[in-house]
Design an enzyme around this catalytic site. Structure first.
Site, PDB file in Angstrom:
ATOM      1  CE1 TYR A 161     -23.486  43.607  43.416  1.00  0.00           C
ATOM      2  CE2 TYR A 161     -23.845  41.867  41.802  1.00  0.00           C
ATOM      3  CZ  TYR A 161     -24.103  42.427  43.042  1.00  0.00           C
ATOM      4  OH  TYR A 161     -25.002  41.825  43.882  1.00  0.00           O
ATOM      5  CG  ASP A 201     -26.253  42.525  35.051  1.00  0.00           C
ATOM      6  OD1 ASP A 201     -27.262  43.258  35.020  1.00  0.00           O
ATOM      7  OD2 ASP A 201     -25.856  41.966  36.093  1.00  0.00           O
ATOM      8  CB  ILE A 241     -29.544  44.918  36.543  1.00  0.00           C
ATOM      9  CG1 ILE A 241     -30.491  44.940  37.732  1.00  0.00           C
ATOM     10  CG2 ILE A 241     -28.204  45.467  36.938  1.00  0.00           C
ATOM     11  CD1 ILE A 241     -30.024  44.074  38.899  1.00  0.00           C
ATOM     12  CE  LYS A 251     -29.347  46.602  41.835  1.00  0.00           C
ATOM     13  NZ  LYS A 251     -28.894  46.634  43.211  1.00  0.00           N
TER      14      LYS A 251
HETATM   15  C1  PLP Z   1     -24.737  44.609  38.061  1.00  0.00           C
HETATM   16  C2  PLP Z   1     -25.630  43.860  38.999  1.00  0.00           C
HETATM   17  N1  PLP Z   1     -26.107  42.663  38.632  1.00  0.00           N
HETATM   18  C3  PLP Z   1     -26.894  41.955  39.447  1.00  0.00           C
HETATM   19  C4  PLP Z   1     -27.257  42.421  40.693  1.00  0.00           C
HETATM   20  C5  PLP Z   1     -28.167  41.601  41.561  1.00  0.00           C
HETATM   21  O1  PLP Z   1     -29.500  42.035  41.373  1.00  0.00           O
HETATM   22  P1  PLP Z   1     -30.788  41.297  41.930  1.00  0.00           P
HETATM   23  O2  PLP Z   1     -31.178  41.961  43.201  1.00  0.00           O
HETATM   24  O3  PLP Z   1     -31.853  41.480  40.881  1.00  0.00           O
HETATM   25  O4  PLP Z   1     -30.457  39.869  42.121  1.00  0.00           O
HETATM   26  C6  PLP Z   1     -26.794  43.671  41.122  1.00  0.00           C
HETATM   27  C7  PLP Z   1     -27.131  44.195  42.448  1.00  0.00           C
HETATM   28  O5  PLP Z   1     -26.597  45.142  42.946  1.00  0.00           O
HETATM   29  C8  PLP Z   1     -25.963  44.410  40.242  1.00  0.00           C
HETATM   30  O6  PLP Z   1     -25.487  45.605  40.585  1.00  0.00           O
END
Ligand code: PLP
Length: 483
Positions: free
Chosen positions: A143, A228, A230, A264
């Site tokens: 990312y 991570d 997410i 997400k």
């Molecule tokens: C892998 C990853 N980590 C963190 C984030 C940031 O997320 P947040 O909006 O919860 O700060 C993103 C956003 O695209 C992401 O893809």
């Protein structure tokens, strides 16, 4: 005069990832008001299930939301400042995290720290685990926001773990060892391994065997693992999601830390609801103190505690959202296949990792950038070039599919088809922008990366004769001919 901290280049703002957003903002597509504008396919947002959340809110518009037995909760929320978060919210959030992991792991609220999104969680972890100048190993492609989130304010270095298309970008033991060795050569102390599971931008999740490999490596090197997760709630196909917590080994249980957020799976990046989860008491205590710098507003916690505590609704939402993501991915993959473009097989996420190598004029990052500029400028599509994700091979692009209406995705597929046609030498008029907008110069950060990669690519081509290299590209072109 500003501090060197804010003026240094490690933010990554000049990457094509962010420049593409700027281009989009100057000329955003709108089906009625700007049908020839740029379609934003470089933003991993989930807008597919808003209707479900909106109808929950409409059904549950209680006049007395702010009233509770013995008076109004309004003042309580307005004054609430405890960095431990609202207990009721933490409880339902912990339960939601377990449910997303099919209750294979239980989340304990005492081991959970609330943060303003995963961005804040990731930075807090780097701050707590490493000194400036220490390194984390991260599998590529990753990312693009990590350059900002992990490095910028903490001074932490990222050392890439190189993966390749030859094994579908899987992390291997030798790639881990090579990255570790590279850090040693650079005299960097490795503090940990940072993984994104499921991966952004690949859209694939890690198997138990892969997680075990990472755990064994980290035990041997005596380092931390940050996972991570997410995208854990976006897994729409088999194999099922396996959290690193399921693979925990007692030898490393206090060195494994999870990050997640509701940005997400629930599509709520604006609410800024994120978390850190860890068995390490000292870390949890430090991160809790740090959370004063990025608290979640009490109103957001209050509203989300109401929604998440409706278990029946959340269960249905998660299932329906997965179904919609799966359908969307299928729509994009099939659409691209008709133009001869392939995507990496994936089971999660809000994007596809698309193989556009056949459209490159040469196997270089310059050619990747040329193709990206053509896509934005002439065909009105902002996607994220692989180089912005630090991919080691030119020609891969991350293409998002969940942040737009179905009709917009259909139009995007037509525009990509027109792009392929134009590369095949067909004179394309339809779907080509009449007045190409493009104001930014070439993305500086990616060009730096191009320079770094150049030697590697040249070496690769040196082994082949020029004719053979040309032939490879020609063969790829032929493969593009439609069935
Ligand atoms: C892998 C990853 N980590 C963190 C984030 C940031 O997320 P947040 O909006 O919860 O700060 C993103 C956003 O695209 C992401 O893809």
């Amino acid at each position: 005069m500003l501090s060197t901290k804010v003026t240094c280049k490690s933010h990554g703002q000049d990457s094509s990832y962010f420049l593409g957003w700027q281009e989009y903002e100057k000329n955003p597509f709108d089906p009625v008001h700007n049908p020839s504008g740029i379609i934003q396919m470089g933003l991993a947002e989930n807008q597919l299930s808003f209707d479900l959340l909106e109808s929950w809110i409409a059904r549950n518009q209680e006049n007395d939301w702010f009233n509770k037995k013995g008076g109004s909760i309004f003042r309580e929320l307005a004054l609430f400042q405890d960095y431990h978060g609202l207990p009721e919210f933490k409880k339902v959030l912990a339960e939601y995290m377990s449910e997303i992991r099919q209750n294979k792991v239980k989340f304990d609220t005492n081991k959970l720290v609330l943060t303003a999104g995963a961005t804040s969680a990731n930075e807090t972890l780097m701050f707590c685990l490493a000194e400036p100048g220490d390194a984390f190993l991260i599998p590529t492609p990753y990312y693009p926001g990590f350059d900002r989130d992990l490095k910028w304010r903490t001074g932490v270095e990222i050392v890439p773990i190189q993966t390749s298309s030859s094994n579908n970008f899987k992390i291997t033991k030798s790639a881990l060892e090579n990255a570790y060795q590279q850090a040693q050569n650079l005299h960097l102390k490795v503090k940990g391994l940072f993984i994104t599971n499921p991966s952004n931008p690949l859209g694939t999740s890690l198997s138990l065997e892969e997680l075990n490999l990472l755990i064994t490596f980290s035990i041997n090197k005596n380092i931390h693992i940050v996972s991570d997760e997410i995208y854990s709630g976006t897994v729409f196909d088999s194999p099922r999601f396996v959290s690193i917590l399921e693979a925990l080994d007692p030898r490393i249980s206090t060195r494994v830390h999870i990050v997640s957020s509701l940005s997400k799976d629930l599509g709520l990046p604006g609410f800024r609801i994120g978390l850190i989860y860890s068995n390490n008491e000292t870390l949890i205590s430090a991160a809790t103190k740090m959370s004063s710098f990025g608290l979640i507003s009490s109103q957001s916690q209050f509203l989300m505690s109401k929604i998440l505590s409706d278990k029946r609704f959340i269960g249905k939402y998660v299932m329906e959202n997965r179904k919609r993501l799966k359908n969307r991915r299928k729509m994009l993959v099939l659409g691209l296949e008709k133009s001869g473009i392939k995507c990496l097989e994936s089971n999660a996420g809000l994007f596809c990792w698309v193989d556009m190598r056949p459209l490159l004029d040469s196997e270089t990052f310059e050619a990747e950038m040329e193709l990206w500029m053509k896509m934005v400028r002439e065909f009105g599509l902002n996607v994220s070039p692989g180089s912005s994700c630090h991919c080691s091979e030119p020609g891969w692009f991350r293409v998002c599919f969940a942040n737009m209406a179905r009709e917009t995705l259909e139009l995007s597929v037509k525009r990509i088809r027109a792009l392929v046609d134009s590369k095949l030498g067909i004179n394309v008029k339809k779907y080509r922008l009449k007045k190409p907008h493009f104001t930014t110069s070439r993305p500086a950060q990616d060009l730096k990366l191009i320079q770094l990669q150049k030697n590697k690519i040249t070496e690769k081509f040196e082994g082949m004769s020029a004719a053979a290299a040309g032939n490879t590209i020609l063969c790829r072109r032929v493969m593009l001919l439609r069935r």
